[in-house]
Every structure is written in structure tokens, then in C-alpha cells.
Design an enzyme around this catalytic site. Sequence first.
Site, PDB file in Angstrom:
ATOM      1  CB  CYS A   1      11.603 -18.511  11.137  1.00 54.99           C
ATOM      2  SG  CYS A   1      10.348 -18.750  12.402  1.00 54.99           S
TER       3      CYS A   1
ATOM      4  CD  GLU B   1       9.678 -25.567  16.190  1.00 58.35           C
ATOM      5  OE1 GLU B   1       9.318 -25.231  17.341  1.00 58.35           O
ATOM      6  OE2 GLU B   1       9.061 -25.263  15.168  1.00 58.35           O
TER       7      GLU B   1
ATOM      8  CG  ASP C   1       9.683 -22.519  20.272  1.00 60.67           C
ATOM      9  OD1 ASP C   1       8.954 -21.710  19.666  1.00 60.67           O
ATOM     10  OD2 ASP C   1      10.452 -23.298  19.675  1.00 60.67           O
TER      11      ASP C   1
END
Length: 638
Positions: free
Chosen positions: A2, A79, A102
Amino acid sequence: MCGICGIIDSKQKFSRTERANVVKQVNIALQHRGPDEAGYFDNEIASLAMRRLSIIDLSGGQQPIWNESKNVLVFFNGEIYNHLELREKLEQKGHHFQTQTDTEVLVHLYEEHGTDMLLQLKGMFAFCIHDQRQQSFFLARDRFGEKPLYYHWDGETLSFASEVAALLENKGIPRRLNVDALPYYFRTSLVPEPMTLLQDVQSLPAGHYIQLADNQLDIKPYFKINYRINPDIKREEDALDMVRPLLQKAVERQTVSDVPVGAFLSGGIDSSTVVALLQQQSSRPIQTFNVRFEEQAYDESAIAREVADYCGTEHHELTIPNADFTEGLFWEIIDHVGLPFRDSSAIPTYLISKAIRQHVKVALSGDGGDELFGGYDIFQWYQTIVGLQKIPRPLRYAGNVTFKLAQQIPGLNQQSKLRQLQRVSRTSLLEESEIPLALNEFYQPKEIQNLLTIQNYSLQLEQLKDYPKAANNWSPLRRIMYHRTKHTLPSNMLIKVDRMSMANSLEVRAPFLDPDLFEAAAQLPDKYLIHKGKGKYLIRQLMKDQLPDAVFSHPKMGFGIPLYKYQNEAYKQLAHRLLFEDNPLSSIFDMTQLKTIFHQAFHLQKNTAKQSVFQSAHRLWMLMQLIGWAKRFNVTVD
């Protein structure tokens, strides 16, 4: 994957509506990083936002993510590869999860451990946690700087974003040239964190975090690079046994995804290693990708094809004509980096990312392999020069003069070699902390003085000479590896990969930057890094039966382009316009020097005793990037 952004305004200098509207504009500028959806949060003191590229829990990972009590939230970019292991431990302690993403691990881990949570994370990340119980904010960045985080702090308001261009959508942030950063940029092209070429914009350094509470902003490190030889590694087999499972595990961790995963494949050792291990773990052919220029000194694409055939991947190759420069691509790089960027390999990185994104959302790369296992030629140059310093200084000085005089002999063969030898001899006269700068330099200090007309700047570049106390016990090899990992990796290599891939909404993962693998590599004796003049010795031994011989027998090649052959008419016109016709920074440059640099870049077609074509082409490229950036973002000189 993102982009995140926000404004934290505890003194309420701005109206809530005004602040929220600015953050919406900043978030729109991050859309390429996350085209799938947007997330927003707003209260009396903060407006936070993000753009999401859905990779894990495609339907349930909308941000912000809250804890059970709805008083701690997170906005997250990156991540967390070990999120399943962390989730299991947190559930055993009574935490309840609402999603499979996550991201949710972060709020619960924060509840359990506070800022100490960071060393438990194995991944790439930049995030902002807002603890409403304490009205505090916690922002952090991963160990090596894979994910970016830029900020502006005026003593009362904190503005932050994943990219500089997005951050500057906040019109309240001044756009002044940071004159103190110019010597860093021109000499080595590296502007060390937290400094940037914008006077009031900083980069949160890799391995650091921000705490903001009661209008007090504190920045602290949570990870520091250290090298300590493991006394239990007595044989090569001991080193192999330690590294092999960690490398396999690193690749396995980074395949966690709810979308297909592919891989870059240059034909070099690092990317080939990742591809081989990734394919071994896959039940069907993975997709691999290579980019080549029509004409370059050494073409690795044939080796990449051989690796693909050997490993059984589904291979894609992109060929780029040398003269295929377009002005639009130049501005794409500036727009997405948001700062001047010397490394012209951003061009092929952008193009191959664009091609890969047509097939997959996630791709693994070999980035970090050289930093961990001693692959760069500069490591051996550094060791050689430090070794030369044992020779009495008068003899080294005499050698420097001899090489300089030999270059003046017309028609003497091996002028390029003489240039290299003279540079080695000259560099050996420097203090050891200065050697990495000299080996990376594009402009010498005297040339910078001649180029710039401004006053009151320092050429000492102290931030690039700052070593920890532990470095006194490191070998010369480890000291130059530290410099490369601390400065070049986050300020060049990872910027290029992140910005060019995210410009195309592609997530790139680097298994070699796995924290466990790094800690193991940091314990290796030097002889398992460089052996008989060849770097990455241990990886060569580890993979020799899993890859074709061609991977190990060809010379090391960077992921670069023949920039001097890329200078078509469009390139020349752009360069001339930026330097001499529409230059917003003209007041800081000596025009005679600009003309010399322009002329050399377009007329030097082969290496000489004084300069290489690589250097002459990139000296102009650096000026084009700096001036083009100032023009694009309306940067002023005080």
C-alpha cells in the site's frame, strides 16, 4: 502492499475539514501504490489514510485495522511474512482476530509488546499506529528500508507519506532546496537518511521509529547492523549448514500470498538463486521475467533463458531498443521517486515492472544478495586500497604522480587501465573513512567547487563516514559492506525497486533481506564471502548443483543500461533545455562548467585516460535529474 499518509495536528493549527481534505489529496497521489481501495480515519487531532494493493485476505483487509476494543488502529504499507506464526502466539495469549490479513497482527502485537514489537517482525513495512488511549502515534520502518516513509515536522504538526510527491500535495510544506545535501548528491549521488534534497523533508531512516505524544516527537533506532564472527563456524560445511535452511525459509516465507507470485531473472547469481529455490517449492512453473537492451557490453539474457530452462519456469523476455528514450519516461522517474535519482537502471526497472504487472501482482528479486554475501567489485577494490596503505606514503604519492604523467603520453595503450590505476593510487592517499566516498564519486570535491556558485556548504560528507564503535573490530571487508548496506542499499537500490515497481502497482519482495538470513550472513568469516577473487563464494557453493554453470562463470553485471547509447535526439533536446533554457536552479551553477559537462556527455564514446563513458553520461544525467526535479516540483533556492 500500500501507500500510507497522514497529518497529525495535536495543536489543531488547521480546521478538521481542511486537514482531512489535504490528506485526501495526498492519498489520491498514492493511488498507483494501491489501486484496489482506499481507507480513511479522522478525529480531532489526526487525519490518516492509505491506498491498498490487495495481496493477503483480498476481501477482509480494509484499513484501518482495529484491536478488539476499538481504541488502537493501524495503517500499514508492506508485508509481514511471519504473520501466521505471530498470530498463533497472540491468539494463545487471548487476542481475537477479525480478519486473515497480516495487518491485524500489528495492533495486537503492539498491545502486547509496545515498541518492542519491531524486532519480532520479519517483513518489509512502514506503518502508523494510533493509540487513542494515550493519544499517541507510533510510526516505524523496516530494518533495511525496503518500504519508504517521508515526513515533515514543524514542531507542532507532523505530515507523512510513502512518497515525496504525495507529501508535497500538502501545500503547507515549503519546497526549498537543501544546499547541505548538494555535495552528497554530486560526489556520490547518495543523500544519506534522514537528509533529503528538500530542506524541510526527512526520510525516516531504515530500522528506526517515531513516537509522537504530547507534542513531543522522538526518533529512535531499533535495529543496528553488526558483524560478529561465529566461533562455531570452523569449516565450509558449518557455514553451508547454517545458511542453507535460512535461505530456503526466506524464499518460502515470501511466497505467502493470495495472488500469483513471479520472479525477476537477470541471469546473475542472486536472482537465479531465488528463482531456483522458488521453483523447487512450487508445484507448477513459476513465471520469470528478464529485460535486455539491444546493444550492451554484456548481455545476460541468454543465461537467464538457460536458467529458466534448467529450472523449468515460464519465461518472459523484454527487449528495449537502445535509442528508445522518451521524455515522458524521464518525468515518470522524477514523479515517482519525488527526488533526483542518479541510478539510470531505474529505466529498465520501470519497464520490466510494467511488463511483469501484466502477468502477476507480486515478484521476488535478488536484491540484497551482494550486500549480505560480498558480491560487489567495490568490496575487493576497497580491500586492495586499504592494503596499499601499508606501503609508505611517499611511495604511494610517487605512484600517483607516475600514473598521472603516463596519461599525458599521446597514443599510449590501455589509457582506461591507467585511469583506474591512478584512481586507486590517489584513493590510497586518503583516510580510510574517505575511501568509500572516493570509490563512488561522480564529481571530485574540486569539481563540485567549480560547478557550484553558492557559498557555505561543506564537502566533508560526515554522515557517510559515520561508523559505529563496533566497526573498530571489523575487517576492512565488513566496513565497506556496512557502508553499502547502511547507505547505498536504502538510498539507491531499494528506492529504485520500490518506486519503479509501485509506479506499476507491482509488489517486489527480496528474500535475501530476511532478518534471520542477514544475522547468519553477518557471522560468516570473510573467506566464505570472497574467495580467490570471487564474491559470494558461499552462495556459489550452495547453488553449484542447482543452477547451470554459466551462472557462475560469467563476469558480474549490474542491472544497468548503456546510458551513453540511450542519448537519442529527444534526450539531447531535453538536456539542453533543462541546463540552458529553462533551468530554475541556474543561479547556483557555473554556466561554463555546465557546457563542459554537456559536451563531454555527448562526445565521449569510449573510455579515456581521464574519464569513462559511464561517468560522463551519468554526470549529465545527475544534472538533468536535479534540474528537472526542481522544475517539476517548483523547488526554490533561498
